[in-house]
Design a protein around this motif. Structure first.
Motif, PDB file in Angstrom:
ATOM      1  N   ALA A  12       0.866  -1.272  -0.009  1.00  0.00           N
ATOM      2  CA  ALA A  12       0.058  -0.070   0.067  1.00  0.00           C
ATOM      3  C   ALA A  12       0.868   1.193   0.065  1.00  0.00           C
ATOM      4  CB  ALA A  12      -0.992  -0.024   1.274  1.00  0.00           C
ATOM      5  N   PRO A  13       0.474   2.344  -0.582  1.00  0.00           N
ATOM      6  CA  PRO A  13       0.908   3.486  -0.571  1.00  0.00           C
ATOM      7  C   PRO A  13       1.266   3.889   0.755  1.00  0.00           C
ATOM      8  CG  PRO A  13      -0.432   3.607  -2.224  1.00  0.00           C
ATOM      9  CD  PRO A  13      -0.841   2.586  -1.261  1.00  0.00           C
ATOM     10  N   ARG A  62      -2.814  17.669   7.569  1.00  0.00           N
ATOM     11  CA  ARG A  62      -2.790  18.074   6.097  1.00  0.00           C
ATOM     12  C   ARG A  62      -2.196  17.039   5.497  1.00  0.00           C
ATOM     13  NH1 ARG A  62      -2.138  23.154   7.463  1.00  0.00           N
ATOM     14  NH2 ARG A  62       0.303  22.702   7.903  1.00  0.00           N
ATOM     15  N   LEU A  63      -0.956  16.471   6.159  1.00  0.00           N
ATOM     16  CA  LEU A  63      -0.104  15.503   5.474  1.00  0.00           C
ATOM     17  C   LEU A  63      -0.892  14.383   5.103  1.00  0.00           C
ATOM     18  CD1 LEU A  63       3.168  15.559   7.592  1.00  0.00           C
ATOM     19  CD2 LEU A  63       2.814  16.139   5.351  1.00  0.00           C
ATOM     20  N   ILE A  64      -1.874  13.786   6.130  1.00  0.00           N
ATOM     21  CA  ILE A  64      -2.526  12.648   5.864  1.00  0.00           C
ATOM     22  C   ILE A  64      -3.555  12.801   4.594  1.00  0.00           C
ATOM     23  CG2 ILE A  64      -4.012  11.089   6.840  1.00  0.00           C
ATOM     24  CD1 ILE A  64      -2.745  11.473   9.378  1.00  0.00           C
ATOM     25  N   LEU A  65      -4.156  13.930   4.659  1.00  0.00           N
ATOM     26  CA  LEU A  65      -5.178  14.282   3.738  1.00  0.00           C
ATOM     27  C   LEU A  65      -4.581  14.353   2.303  1.00  0.00           C
ATOM     28  CD1 LEU A  65      -7.473  16.587   5.593  1.00  0.00           C
ATOM     29  CD2 LEU A  65      -8.098  14.346   4.962  1.00  0.00           C
ATOM     30  N   LEU A  68      -3.515  11.004   1.278  1.00  0.00           N
ATOM     31  CA  LEU A  68      -4.702  10.209   0.764  1.00  0.00           C
ATOM     32  C   LEU A  68      -5.371  10.659  -0.669  1.00  0.00           C
ATOM     33  CD1 LEU A  68      -6.685   9.664   3.978  1.00  0.00           C
ATOM     34  CD2 LEU A  68      -5.537   8.006   2.771  1.00  0.00           C
ATOM     35  N   GLU A  69      -5.358  11.748  -0.760  1.00  0.00           N
ATOM     36  CA  GLU A  69      -5.843  12.415  -1.927  1.00  0.00           C
ATOM     37  C   GLU A  69      -4.989  12.160  -3.155  1.00  0.00           C
ATOM     38  OE1 GLU A  69      -5.890  16.476  -0.960  1.00  0.00           O
ATOM     39  OE2 GLU A  69      -7.788  16.045   0.094  1.00  0.00           O
ATOM     40  N   GLU A  70      -3.658  12.006  -3.112  1.00  0.00           N
ATOM     41  CA  GLU A  70      -2.786  11.691  -3.950  1.00  0.00           C
ATOM     42  C   GLU A  70      -2.922  10.163  -4.459  1.00  0.00           C
ATOM     43  OE1 GLU A  70       0.985  12.893  -2.534  1.00  0.00           O
ATOM     44  OE2 GLU A  70       0.687  14.759  -3.149  1.00  0.00           O
ATOM     45  N   ARG A  71      -3.764   9.334  -3.661  1.00  0.00           N
ATOM     46  CA  ARG A  71      -3.661   7.668  -4.134  1.00  0.00           C
ATOM     47  C   ARG A  71      -4.940   7.642  -4.754  1.00  0.00           C
ATOM     48  NH1 ARG A  71       0.817   8.851  -3.450  1.00  0.00           N
ATOM     49  NH2 ARG A  71       1.936   8.695  -1.675  1.00  0.00           N
TER      50      ARG A  71
END
Length: 71
Positions: A12-13, A62-65, A68-71
């Motif tokens: 997983a990423p 912000r890092l987590i979002l 997740l958005e880049e995946r």
């Protein structure tokens, strides 16, 4: 428990987050984890210690979002 030998099996990423001032799990540990997981990304949070999610909640969110958005 030492799961380091299983890290290369992660598909997983993966975002590894480390706190710059964490004496228990310093950023060098995060780098070891990042290096063992194919394609993983490491972010080091400045001005944070072992509870970076409490000390820097907006930055962590912000890092987590973004991850997740880049995946």
């Amino acid at each position: 428990m030492d799961p380091r030998d299983r890290l290369p099996a992660i598909e997983a990423p993966t975002l590894v987050v480390s706190a710059a001032e964490d004496p228990a799990t310093p950023p060098e540990y995060g780098e070891l984890i990042r290096g063992a997981i194919p394609g993983a990304h490491l972010e080091v949070i400045p001005w944070a210690a072992h509870s970076a999610n409490v000390e820097q909640p907006e930055r962590i969110a912000r890092l987590i979002l973004t991850h997740l958005e880049e995946r």
